[in-house]
Structures are given as C-alpha cells and as structure tokens.
Design a protein around this motif. Structure first.
Motif, PDB file in Angstrom:
ATOM      1  N   HIS A   1      21.713   5.444  30.235  1.00  0.00           N
ATOM      2  CA  HIS A   1      21.552   5.203  31.248  1.00  0.00           C
ATOM      3  C   HIS A   1      21.542   6.706  31.979  1.00  0.00           C
ATOM      4  O   HIS A   1      21.165   7.403  31.528  1.00  0.00           O
ATOM      5  CB  HIS A   1      22.924   4.359  32.040  1.00  0.00           C
ATOM      6  CG  HIS A   1      24.113   6.049  31.547  1.00  0.00           C
ATOM      7  ND1 HIS A   1      24.725   6.928  32.577  1.00  0.00           N
ATOM      8  CD2 HIS A   1      25.030   5.795  30.389  1.00  0.00           C
ATOM      9  CE1 HIS A   1      25.641   7.242  32.025  1.00  0.00           C
ATOM     10  NE2 HIS A   1      25.749   6.133  30.926  1.00  0.00           N
ATOM     11  N   GLY A   2      20.696   6.168  33.332  1.00  0.00           N
ATOM     12  CA  GLY A   2      19.771   7.537  33.932  1.00  0.00           C
ATOM     13  C   GLY A   2      18.792   7.349  34.496  1.00  0.00           C
ATOM     14  O   GLY A   2      18.239   5.510  34.987  1.00  0.00           O
ATOM     15  N   GLU A   3      17.830   7.501  35.052  1.00  0.00           N
ATOM     16  CA  GLU A   3      17.115   7.342  35.915  1.00  0.00           C
ATOM     17  C   GLU A   3      15.946   7.158  35.032  1.00  0.00           C
ATOM     18  O   GLU A   3      14.652   6.248  35.744  1.00  0.00           O
ATOM     19  CB  GLU A   3      15.727   8.672  36.887  1.00  0.00           C
ATOM     20  CG  GLU A   3      15.985   9.839  35.697  1.00  0.00           C
ATOM     21  CD  GLU A   3      15.552  11.148  36.449  1.00  0.00           C
ATOM     22  OE1 GLU A   3      14.531  12.210  36.133  1.00  0.00           O
ATOM     23  OE2 GLU A   3      16.782  12.060  37.136  1.00  0.00           O
ATOM     24  N   ASP A   4      15.672   7.193  34.050  1.00  0.00           N
ATOM     25  CA  ASP A   4      14.479   6.203  32.990  1.00  0.00           C
ATOM     26  C   ASP A   4      14.965   4.822  32.740  1.00  0.00           C
ATOM     27  O   ASP A   4      13.474   4.390  32.558  1.00  0.00           O
ATOM     28  CB  ASP A   4      14.414   7.298  31.512  1.00  0.00           C
ATOM     29  CG  ASP A   4      14.315   8.542  31.662  1.00  0.00           C
ATOM     30  OD1 ASP A   4      13.215   9.161  32.707  1.00  0.00           O
ATOM     31  OD2 ASP A   4      14.802   9.088  30.692  1.00  0.00           O
ATOM     32  N   PHE A   5      15.916   4.524  33.954  1.00  0.00           N
ATOM     33  CA  PHE A   5      15.593   3.196  33.462  1.00  0.00           C
ATOM     34  C   PHE A   5      15.816   1.871  34.800  1.00  0.00           C
ATOM     35  O   PHE A   5      15.649   2.742  35.690  1.00  0.00           O
ATOM     36  CB  PHE A   5      17.495   2.795  32.932  1.00  0.00           C
ATOM     37  CG  PHE A   5      17.335   3.301  31.400  1.00  0.00           C
ATOM     38  CD1 PHE A   5      17.072   1.811  29.963  1.00  0.00           C
ATOM     39  CD2 PHE A   5      18.148   4.247  31.103  1.00  0.00           C
ATOM     40  CE1 PHE A   5      17.388   2.325  28.257  1.00  0.00           C
ATOM     41  CE2 PHE A   5      18.523   4.858  30.130  1.00  0.00           C
ATOM     42  CZ  PHE A   5      17.838   3.513  28.451  1.00  0.00           C
ATOM     43  N   GLY A   6      15.307   0.733  34.579  1.00  0.00           N
ATOM     44  CA  GLY A   6      15.084  -0.057  35.675  1.00  0.00           C
ATOM     45  C   GLY A   6      16.579   0.569  36.773  1.00  0.00           C
ATOM     46  O   GLY A   6      16.165   0.210  37.629  1.00  0.00           O
ATOM     47  N   ILE A   7      17.620   0.543  36.913  1.00  0.00           N
ATOM     48  CA  ILE A   7      18.569   0.762  37.271  1.00  0.00           C
ATOM     49  C   ILE A   7      19.352   2.213  37.173  1.00  0.00           C
ATOM     50  O   ILE A   7      20.259   2.221  35.894  1.00  0.00           O
ATOM     51  CB  ILE A   7      20.079  -0.085  37.591  1.00  0.00           C
ATOM     52  CG1 ILE A   7      19.002  -0.902  38.376  1.00  0.00           C
ATOM     53  CG2 ILE A   7      20.887   0.392  38.780  1.00  0.00           C
ATOM     54  CD1 ILE A   7      19.554  -2.918  38.494  1.00  0.00           C
ATOM     55  N   ASP A   8      19.558   3.278  37.644  1.00  0.00           N
ATOM     56  CA  ASP A   8      20.183   4.917  37.313  1.00  0.00           C
ATOM     57  C   ASP A   8      21.960   3.761  37.265  1.00  0.00           C
ATOM     58  O   ASP A   8      22.498   4.461  38.160  1.00  0.00           O
ATOM     59  CB  ASP A   8      19.484   5.479  38.131  1.00  0.00           C
ATOM     60  CG  ASP A   8      19.493   7.000  37.776  1.00  0.00           C
ATOM     61  OD1 ASP A   8      20.878   7.030  37.047  1.00  0.00           O
ATOM     62  OD2 ASP A   8      19.719   8.255  38.331  1.00  0.00           O
ATOM     63  N   LEU A   9      22.625   4.188  36.438  1.00  0.00           N
ATOM     64  CA  LEU A   9      23.512   3.603  36.281  1.00  0.00           C
ATOM     65  C   LEU A   9      24.030   4.675  36.463  1.00  0.00           C
ATOM     66  O   LEU A   9      25.625   5.212  36.969  1.00  0.00           O
ATOM     67  CB  LEU A   9      24.566   3.535  35.128  1.00  0.00           C
ATOM     68  CG  LEU A   9      23.523   1.942  35.078  1.00  0.00           C
ATOM     69  CD1 LEU A   9      24.264   1.472  33.810  1.00  0.00           C
ATOM     70  CD2 LEU A   9      23.827   1.374  36.202  1.00  0.00           C
ATOM     71  N   ASP A  10      23.803   6.390  36.222  1.00  0.00           N
ATOM     72  CA  ASP A  10      24.213   7.239  37.282  1.00  0.00           C
ATOM     73  C   ASP A  10      24.372   7.453  38.518  1.00  0.00           C
ATOM     74  O   ASP A  10      25.165   8.250  39.151  1.00  0.00           O
ATOM     75  CB  ASP A  10      23.281   8.515  36.224  1.00  0.00           C
ATOM     76  CG  ASP A  10      23.927   8.982  34.699  1.00  0.00           C
ATOM     77  OD1 ASP A  10      24.553   7.944  34.420  1.00  0.00           O
ATOM     78  OD2 ASP A  10      22.767   9.213  34.605  1.00  0.00           O
ATOM     79  N   ARG A  11      23.897   6.618  38.855  1.00  0.00           N
ATOM     80  CA  ARG A  11      23.526   6.916  40.310  1.00  0.00           C
ATOM     81  C   ARG A  11      24.693   5.595  41.825  1.00  0.00           C
ATOM     82  O   ARG A  11      24.734   5.261  41.866  1.00  0.00           O
ATOM     83  CB  ARG A  11      22.082   7.134  41.154  1.00  0.00           C
ATOM     84  CG  ARG A  11      21.676   8.171  40.937  1.00  0.00           C
ATOM     85  CD  ARG A  11      20.029   8.476  41.852  1.00  0.00           C
ATOM     86  NE  ARG A  11      20.285   8.379  42.877  1.00  0.00           N
ATOM     87  CZ  ARG A  11      19.520   7.422  44.137  1.00  0.00           C
ATOM     88  NH1 ARG A  11      18.398   7.348  43.493  1.00  0.00           N
ATOM     89  NH2 ARG A  11      19.442   7.291  45.110  1.00  0.00           N
ATOM     90  N   PHE A  12      24.749   4.177  40.433  1.00  0.00           N
ATOM     91  CA  PHE A  12      24.501   3.265  41.618  1.00  0.00           C
ATOM     92  C   PHE A  12      25.644   2.233  40.022  1.00  0.00           C
ATOM     93  O   PHE A  12      25.196   2.483  39.307  1.00  0.00           O
ATOM     94  CB  PHE A  12      23.297   2.193  41.084  1.00  0.00           C
ATOM     95  CG  PHE A  12      22.097   2.846  42.384  1.00  0.00           C
ATOM     96  CD1 PHE A  12      22.566   3.511  43.612  1.00  0.00           C
ATOM     97  CD2 PHE A  12      21.295   3.377  41.492  1.00  0.00           C
ATOM     98  CE1 PHE A  12      21.937   3.906  44.688  1.00  0.00           C
ATOM     99  CE2 PHE A  12      20.244   3.493  42.486  1.00  0.00           C
ATOM    100  CZ  PHE A  12      20.064   3.780  43.702  1.00  0.00           C
ATOM    101  N   HIS A  13      26.613   1.564  41.283  1.00  0.00           N
ATOM    102  CA  HIS A  13      27.508   1.048  40.038  1.00  0.00           C
ATOM    103  C   HIS A  13      26.696  -0.743  40.244  1.00  0.00           C
ATOM    104  O   HIS A  13      25.797  -1.125  41.505  1.00  0.00           O
ATOM    105  CB  HIS A  13      28.971   0.829  40.856  1.00  0.00           C
ATOM    106  CG  HIS A  13      29.651   1.955  40.554  1.00  0.00           C
ATOM    107  ND1 HIS A  13      30.695   2.199  39.880  1.00  0.00           N
ATOM    108  CD2 HIS A  13      30.013   2.931  42.140  1.00  0.00           C
ATOM    109  CE1 HIS A  13      30.385   3.486  40.481  1.00  0.00           C
ATOM    110  NE2 HIS A  13      30.536   4.284  41.814  1.00  0.00           N
ATOM    111  N   VAL A  14      26.807  -1.453  39.037  1.00  0.00           N
ATOM    112  CA  VAL A  14      26.200  -2.746  39.036  1.00  0.00           C
ATOM    113  C   VAL A  14      26.994  -3.469  39.041  1.00  0.00           C
ATOM    114  O   VAL A  14      28.885  -3.720  38.136  1.00  0.00           O
ATOM    115  CB  VAL A  14      25.337  -2.735  37.711  1.00  0.00           C
ATOM    116  CG1 VAL A  14      25.142  -4.468  38.024  1.00  0.00           C
ATOM    117  CG2 VAL A  14      24.216  -1.771  37.888  1.00  0.00           C
TER     118      VAL A  14
END
Length: 82
Positions: A1-14
């Motif tokens: 997970h990180g900025e290389d994915f559609g939703i950056d899980l390092d920045r956002f909660h899903v």
C-alpha cells in the motif's frame, strides 16, 4: 500500500460497509422468515430496498463511527448511486 496504488492507504482510511439486503452480513431475501430452521426464506416478501435506503444506511454507519467528513466516495454500479 502507498502512493503507487489507486487509494494511498498510508494517507487515507477506507470504510467498506456491507449493503443492506445482501446475504453477506445482512438480512436478505434468502434469510429464513421466522425463528425456526425450517421456516421458508423471505424471497419476494422481503421489502424493496432503494438507493436512497442504501445511502441512509451508509450515513448511519458514518454517524456511528463519528465520521463527519469524507475525502472521496468511490464505487461503481450500486456503489456509485449512493
């Protein structure tokens, strides 16, 4: 997970809620209509669920979690209607 994915899980909660009426975690048309194990499923007597119902359900979830602001709402098909 990180900025290389559609939703950056390092920045956002899903947050992913199960749809009302889905047999995966909710009462559905396939649920027995009574308390007995031999009671028939609801099938066509199950109440109709609209996109407005689903949106209200998601709002209740967000309220319960104490979420007052969303960065984005993502979904296709039924998820996009909410």
């Amino acid at each position: 997970h990180g900025e290389d994915f559609g939703i950056d899980l390092d920045r956002f909660h899903v947050i992913v809620g199960a749809p009302m009426g889905s047999p995966f975690g909710s009462t559905s048309p396939l649920t027995p209509s009574g308390p007995g194990e031999n009671d028939p499923p609801f099938r066509s007597s199950f109440p109709q669920i609209t996109p407005l119902d689903q949106a209200a359900h998601q709002k209740l979830l967000l309220d319960e979690l104490g979420v007052s602001k969303l960065h984005a709402v993502v979904g296709g098909s039924m998820g996009g209607m909410q």
